[in-house]
Motif scaffolding. Structure first.
Motif, short mmCIF file in Angstrom:
data_model
loop_
_atom_site.label_atom_id
_atom_site.label_comp_id
_atom_site.label_asym_id
_atom_site.label_seq_id
_atom_site.Cartn_x
_atom_site.Cartn_y
_atom_site.Cartn_z
N ARG A 1 22.90 4.47 10.30
CA ARG A 1 22.79 5.21 9.04
C ARG A 1 21.74 6.32 9.15
O ARG A 1 21.95 7.44 8.72
N LEU B 1 23.08 9.21 11.40
CA LEU B 1 24.04 10.08 10.72
C LEU B 1 23.34 10.99 9.70
O LEU B 1 23.69 12.16 9.57
N ALA B 2 22.33 10.46 9.02
CA ALA B 2 21.56 11.28 8.07
C ALA B 2 20.79 12.38 8.81
O ALA B 2 20.75 13.53 8.36
N LYS C 1 21.57 13.68 11.75
CA LYS C 1 22.56 14.64 12.26
C LYS C 1 22.99 15.60 11.15
O LYS C 1 23.06 16.81 11.36
N LYS C 2 23.24 15.06 9.96
CA LYS C 2 23.61 15.91 8.83
C LYS C 2 22.49 16.88 8.51
O LYS C 2 22.72 18.07 8.28
N TYR C 3 21.26 16.40 8.51
CA TYR C 3 20.09 17.25 8.25
C TYR C 3 19.97 18.34 9.32
O TYR C 3 19.75 19.50 9.00
N LYS D 1 22.32 19.62 11.19
CA LYS D 1 23.43 20.56 11.18
C LYS D 1 23.45 21.47 9.97
O LYS D 1 24.17 22.46 9.95
N ASN D 2 22.63 21.18 8.93
CA ASN D 2 22.66 22.08 7.78
C ASN D 2 22.02 23.40 8.17
O ASN D 2 21.26 23.49 9.12
N GLU E 1 26.54 15.59 18.53
CA GLU E 1 27.98 15.35 18.39
C GLU E 1 28.46 14.34 19.42
O GLU E 1 29.23 13.43 19.10
N GLU F 1 27.31 10.79 18.53
CA GLU F 1 28.11 10.20 17.47
C GLU F 1 29.45 9.72 18.03
O GLU F 1 29.92 8.62 17.71
#
Length: 72
Positions: free
Chosen positions: A7, A10-11, A13-15, A17-18, A59, A62
């Motif tokens: 978890r 993934l958070a 990675k999202k951060y 990639k923004n 990437e 993941e």
């Protein structure tokens, strides 16, 4: 070494990639991006080339997590 639970990974990675990150000029004249982590004492600094490779590695990580989960 940093470790992440799924978890958290993934958070992060999202951060990462923004598009809100800004390249900053460093005293040596190079522009780098500064990323904080969930550990307040740890920040990551990347050149533009390193940043591109880092995003690719996220990437791939993941994808490998998905492969590992499907095997076990």
């Amino acid at each position: 070494m940093l470790t992440f639970e799924t978890r958290q990974f993934l958070a992060f990675k999202k951060y990462a990639k923004n598009d809100d990150h800004t390249f900053l000029a460093f005293p040596d004249g190079e522009e780098r991006i500064l990323i904080t982590t969930q550990h307040p004492q740890v920040s990551l600094i990347f050149s533009e080339n390193e940043w591109t490779h880092f995003l690719t590695a996220l990437e791939e990580a993941e994808y490998m997590q998905e492969v590992y989960q499907s095997l076990y």
